[in-house]
Scaffold this motif. Structure first.
Motif, PDB file in Angstrom:
ATOM      1  N   ALA A  66       2.106 -12.953   2.383  1.00 37.70           N
ATOM      2  CA  ALA A  66       2.392 -11.608   2.893  1.00 37.70           C
ATOM      3  C   ALA A  66       2.881 -10.705   1.772  1.00 37.70           C
ATOM      4  O   ALA A  66       2.480  -9.543   1.664  1.00 37.70           O
ATOM      5  CB  ALA A  66       3.428 -11.684   4.014  1.00 37.70           C
ATOM      6  N   ASP A  67       3.757 -11.257   0.885  1.00 39.25           N
ATOM      7  CA  ASP A  67       4.263 -10.460  -0.241  1.00 39.25           C
ATOM      8  C   ASP A  67       3.121 -10.020  -1.142  1.00 39.25           C
ATOM      9  O   ASP A  67       3.022  -8.852  -1.543  1.00 39.25           O
ATOM     10  CB  ASP A  67       5.256 -11.283  -1.071  1.00 39.25           C
ATOM     11  CG  ASP A  67       6.508 -11.601  -0.289  1.00 39.25           C
ATOM     12  OD1 ASP A  67       6.808 -10.816   0.630  1.00 39.25           O
ATOM     13  OD2 ASP A  67       7.151 -12.614  -0.578  1.00 39.25           O
ATOM     14  N   ALA A  70       1.011  -7.420   0.513  1.00 35.63           N
ATOM     15  CA  ALA A  70       1.689  -6.126   0.574  1.00 35.63           C
ATOM     16  C   ALA A  70       1.576  -5.404  -0.760  1.00 35.63           C
ATOM     17  O   ALA A  70       1.275  -4.204  -0.811  1.00 35.63           O
ATOM     18  CB  ALA A  70       3.157  -6.320   0.954  1.00 35.63           C
ATOM     19  N   SER A  71       1.780  -6.144  -1.848  1.00 32.63           N
ATOM     20  CA  SER A  71       1.722  -5.480  -3.153  1.00 32.63           C
ATOM     21  C   SER A  71       0.286  -5.091  -3.497  1.00 32.63           C
ATOM     22  O   SER A  71       0.049  -4.061  -4.130  1.00 32.63           O
ATOM     23  CB  SER A  71       2.332  -6.373  -4.212  1.00 32.63           C
ATOM     24  OG  SER A  71       1.356  -6.909  -5.030  1.00 32.63           O
ATOM     25  N   GLY A  74      -0.470  -1.991  -1.676  1.00 30.42           N
ATOM     26  CA  GLY A  74       0.227  -0.899  -2.341  1.00 30.42           C
ATOM     27  C   GLY A  74      -0.548  -0.377  -3.532  1.00 30.42           C
ATOM     28  O   GLY A  74      -0.675   0.834  -3.731  1.00 30.42           O
ATOM     29  N   LEU A 156      -4.169  -4.804   9.967  1.00 31.67           N
ATOM     30  CA  LEU A 156      -3.956  -4.087   8.710  1.00 31.67           C
ATOM     31  C   LEU A 156      -5.213  -3.302   8.334  1.00 31.67           C
ATOM     32  O   LEU A 156      -5.141  -2.118   7.986  1.00 31.67           O
ATOM     33  CB  LEU A 156      -3.613  -5.079   7.599  1.00 31.67           C
ATOM     34  CG  LEU A 156      -3.175  -4.492   6.260  1.00 31.67           C
ATOM     35  CD1 LEU A 156      -2.209  -5.443   5.586  1.00 31.67           C
ATOM     36  CD2 LEU A 156      -4.307  -4.230   5.300  1.00 31.67           C
ATOM     37  N   THR A 214       2.231   2.676   5.095  1.00 23.72           N
ATOM     38  CA  THR A 214       3.418   1.835   5.256  1.00 23.72           C
ATOM     39  C   THR A 214       3.313   0.989   6.510  1.00 23.72           C
ATOM     40  O   THR A 214       3.620  -0.204   6.499  1.00 23.72           O
ATOM     41  CB  THR A 214       4.673   2.730   5.361  1.00 23.72           C
ATOM     42  OG1 THR A 214       4.485   3.864   4.531  1.00 23.72           O
ATOM     43  CG2 THR A 214       5.902   1.981   4.942  1.00 23.72           C
ATOM     44  N   ILE A 217       1.088  -2.022   6.056  1.00 24.50           N
ATOM     45  CA  ILE A 217       1.706  -3.152   5.368  1.00 24.50           C
ATOM     46  C   ILE A 217       2.677  -3.874   6.300  1.00 24.50           C
ATOM     47  O   ILE A 217       2.796  -5.090   6.269  1.00 24.50           O
ATOM     48  CB  ILE A 217       2.421  -2.672   4.087  1.00 24.50           C
ATOM     49  CG1 ILE A 217       1.386  -2.113   3.119  1.00 24.50           C
ATOM     50  CG2 ILE A 217       3.188  -3.796   3.428  1.00 24.50           C
ATOM     51  CD1 ILE A 217       1.963  -1.454   1.908  1.00 24.50           C
ATOM     52  N   THR A 218       3.348  -3.086   7.160  1.00 20.77           N
ATOM     53  CA  THR A 218       4.313  -3.691   8.085  1.00 20.77           C
ATOM     54  C   THR A 218       3.659  -4.734   8.984  1.00 20.77           C
ATOM     55  O   THR A 218       4.294  -5.705   9.372  1.00 20.77           O
ATOM     56  CB  THR A 218       4.965  -2.605   8.956  1.00 20.77           C
ATOM     57  OG1 THR A 218       5.220  -1.472   8.155  1.00 20.77           O
ATOM     58  CG2 THR A 218       6.244  -3.105   9.569  1.00 20.77           C
ATOM     59  N   LEU A 220       1.893  -7.069   8.315  1.00 21.82           N
ATOM     60  CA  LEU A 220       1.838  -8.404   7.719  1.00 21.82           C
ATOM     61  C   LEU A 220       3.039  -9.249   8.102  1.00 21.82           C
ATOM     62  O   LEU A 220       2.918 -10.444   8.345  1.00 21.82           O
ATOM     63  CB  LEU A 220       1.782  -8.294   6.196  1.00 21.82           C
ATOM     64  CG  LEU A 220       0.454  -7.823   5.624  1.00 21.82           C
ATOM     65  CD1 LEU A 220       0.604  -7.537   4.161  1.00 21.82           C
ATOM     66  CD2 LEU A 220      -0.608  -8.880   5.843  1.00 21.82           C
TER      67      LEU A 220
END
Lengths: 260, 62
Positions: A66-67, A70-71, A74, A156, A214, A217-218, A220
């Protein structure tokens, strides 16, 4: 409807001839897969480059999928809007300048069919590229890290597609109303600058199109606040519809600016 | 080391395809913004960014 189909075919041929249908997906896929791979081998890269003090833990090794995702999204966020704006900002305004529009407007075509064909052509290319890029990114993250819930990925991608649709509509409407340079600047202001403002003083409101990235991403880690999220979706859809109406009005108004 | 290569191979291949596409287009296009040899250098040396810049700014839309 018939006019729209014919004009969309013209639009499609245009995208194929200037290779937009090829290079935009390739670039998005590249940016989608580079980030997970880079995170995965960050430790090796650091070792190879050297000069790291003993016992430094960058916290990269224990990242979850997930991290990483997310990146990646981004990073994706910066590239997607930039490329979409730069490659589609002249779609309508350039035709006015290079006399293609004069050839089109002497025929009795409706302005809405003209604008909507442009919008659908650009949307097909942009959405296809985005979905391909995100899918490639998910694929790599799942191989290198752990499994992810398919529904979360779908949520997503869906949320993100709406944001891309918003960017495309802003760009095309600006292109319909203004000349190429002004259109590009305006589209930048309306996406990047507004996003910046939204991130600085955005905590006072929770509903805006610029928060969609945003919220995407949330998805995830947890579900976003459902009422805020759906309200944002509704606001974005209304904004897109308004922009379409403004765009059709702009193509009609700019008839006198056509170079013959 | 071989697993690293297997992971990086798709990226290298896709990047290569992008570069080849840009170069073929550069050869076929009648005119570009600025001299053609300059764009060839930009595409070959600039990796992804070079090709992107060529596709966005280099192609002269007639």
């Amino acid at each position: 409807m018939m006019q729209w189909r014919v004009l969309l075919q013209k639009e499609w041929r245009d995208h194929v001839r200037n290779l937009k249908i090829l290079w935009i997906p390739i670039v998005f896929v590249l940016y989608g897969i580079m980030q997970p791979v880079m995170f995965y081998y960050m430790e090796d890269i650091m070792k190879a480059v050297g000069n790291m003090p003993e016992g430094v833990d960058m916290g990269i090794t224990d990242m979850t999928s997930a991290d990483v995702m997310a990146s990646t999204v981004g990073q994706f966020h910066l590239i997607v809007a930039l490329i979409v704006i730069l490659s589609f900002m002249g779609v309508i305004s350039k035709e006015r300048k290079n006399r293609t529009a004069a050839l089109l407007y002497v025929r009795p075509i409706s302005f809405s069919a003209y604008y909507l064909s442009k919008l659908s052509g650009a949307t097909i290319v942009a959405l296809l590229s985005t979905v391909l890029g995100l899918l490639a990114s998910f694929y790599y993250t799942m191989i290198l890290y752990d499994e992810m819930d398919v529904w979360k990925c779908a949520a997503l991608i869906g949320t993100y597609s709406l944001w891309v649709l918003f960017v495309v509509t802003v760009t095309l409407t600006a292109s319909a109303v203004f000349s190429t340079g002004v259109a590009g600047t305006l589209a930048f202001l309306l996406t990047y600058f507004m996003q910046l403002i939204d991130s600085i003083i955005g905590q006072f409101w929770t509903v805006s199109p610029w928060k969609l990235g945003t919220y995407a991403i949330t998805w995830l880690v947890a579900e976003p606040d459902s009422s805020d999220f759906w309200l944002s979706v509704v606001v974005t859809v209304i904004a897109i519809l308004l922009l379409v109406i403004i765009g059709i009005w702009g193509t009609r108004k700019n008839v006198e600016n056509i170079k013959i | 080391m071989s697993s690293l290569l297997m992971m990086l191979l798709p990226i290298i291949i896709i990047q290569f395809i992008l570069m080849i596409v840009a170069l073929i287009d550069l050869v076929k296009i009648p005119q570009t913004n600025g001299p053609k040899w300059l764009w060839a250098i930009v595409i070959v040396c600039g990796n992804i960014i070079g090709s992107i810049i060529y596709f966005i700014f280099g192609r002269k839309q007639v």
